[in-house]
Design a protein around this motif. Structure first.
Motif: not given
Length: 387
Positions: A68-82
């Protein structure tokens, strides 16, 4: 007086010094500092390095998506050779739960001189820079956040003018071995890096907890994060030192609403967690290893041995030292909501940590080195090996 009496007295003196002069490390009231909500909420990019984390993502990623964040937020999940479908699992969870935008990408194998996790973090920060965020939240794939976690972190950073706001996630404590080992892990960490000193301007003490690090983007550039620490196995402490060394203001405390969901049901699991980086903490120095073993023995093992010795003076000094030790451990057990009868068992837990540290050194000299998710790093400049 016999030599053992002097040793017992030395142990008691060490505990009195730790009690009063080591930044009150044993207190557990260092939580997020006073904060007020900013008029305009800055943009944040969340970077999650993930290698073979499909098993824990269902318990952690939805909590990030639901921030619940009032500003702009984005997630970057880096799949490290799974090799377990981590990226696919992350996309499916985002489709199912919605919430913050999620990008899943992979950086390829790390080059020589980089740990795999920091190479993944570098890739994630590179993706995030295209959004020009003011803050980066670096968080591990096994960390679950309360709905207002990001909001509280940003408000604390904005109010206090911090370049780093980090919270020591509350680790899982369910199995017998977790109850015995996990609270002591945080207790020992706080003893090495007293939280009160970390947040004090002018103090040389610097540390962070890698599971939850809110980092100001311009401070990251100034400190050359993560390039400047690319070979660090204990990356959270290295990050804090780099930021503080470049003039940054950092803060670390215990978490409320930031929890690790990773289980460590067996002693073997906890042993690997500690021993993979214990000798790196000692900078791979045999001299520091000997000093650490001697220090652990004096501070933690001598008191119960002295109490059992039978000699009145020795037993008195040992008993008082054990009493102080037990008393300083009680607040951490309360923080973890554990029974207080575990407090007198701290010498046994310290013996386990001593053996883990020695084992870490043995593995280093056997060429196996530190490990993270199937990769080993025998030397700071070694090429990661798949395992």
């Amino acid at each position: 007086m016999s030599a053992f009496v002097w040793i017992a007295v030395g142990s008691l003196a060490a505990w009195l010094w730790l009690l009063l002069c080591q930044g009150f490390f044993w207190r557990t009231d260092v939580r997020l500092p006073a904060r007020r909500e900013p008029r305009a909420w800055p943009s944040v990019c969340v970077v999650v390095p993930a290698r073979d984390e499909a098993a824990v993502l269902p318990d952690s990623l939805p909590s990030l998506l639901a921030q619940d964040y009032p500003g702009r937020a984005e997630i970057f999940l880096v799949d490290d050779g799974s090799r377990d479908g981590t990226g696919r699992s992350a996309r499916e969870l985002a489709d199912r739960h919605g919430g913050l935008p999620l990008t899943v990408d992979s950086p390829g194998e790390p080059p020589a001189g980089w740990t795999g996790k920091l190479w993944a973090v570098r890739h994630g920060i590179g993706l995030a820079r295209a959004r020009d965020p003011r803050y980066l939240l670096l968080t591990d794939a096994d960390i679950a956040h309360a709905p207002d976690s990001l909001r509280r972190l940003v408000a604390a950073a904005e109010t206090g003018g911090f370049d780093v706001v980090s919270q020591m996630a509350r680790l899982r404590v369910e199995s017998m071995w977790e109850r015995l080992v996990v609270p002591a892990f945080v207790y020992f960490f706080a003893q090495l890096y007293p939280f009160r000193r970390i947040g004090r301007k002018g103090s040389r003490t610097a540390a962070a907890a890698g599971g939850c690090v809110l980092l100001r983007a311009d401070a990251a550039e100034r400190a050359r994060i993560p390039d400047a620490i690319r070979h660090a196995v204990i990356d959270d402490v290295a990050l804090a030192r780099a930021v503080k060394g470049s003039g940054g203001h950092i803060w670390l405390g215990l978490a409320d609403g930031v929890d690790s969901v990773r289980p460590y049901p067996r002693l073997h699991d906890l042993w690997r967690m500690v021993s993979r980086s214990a000798y790196a903490q000692l900078r791979h120095s045999p001299l520091l290893l000997v000093g650490t073993v001697a220090g652990l023995a004096l501070v933690y093992l001598v008191p119960p041995l002295a109490l059992a010795a039978g000699d009145t003076a020795t037993a008195t000094a040992g008993g008082l030292a054990w009493l102080v030790m037990t008393g300083t451990y009680v607040p951490m057990l309360r923080y973890y909501r554990q029974p207080l009868w575990l407090a007198p068992l701290l010498p046994f837990t310290a013996l386990l940590y001593l053996l883990m540290t020695v084992d870490s050194a043995v593995q280093h000299y056997r060429g196996r080195g530190a490990a993270w998710k199937g990769r080993t790093y025998a030397r700071p400049d070694a090429v990661p090996e798949e395992g």
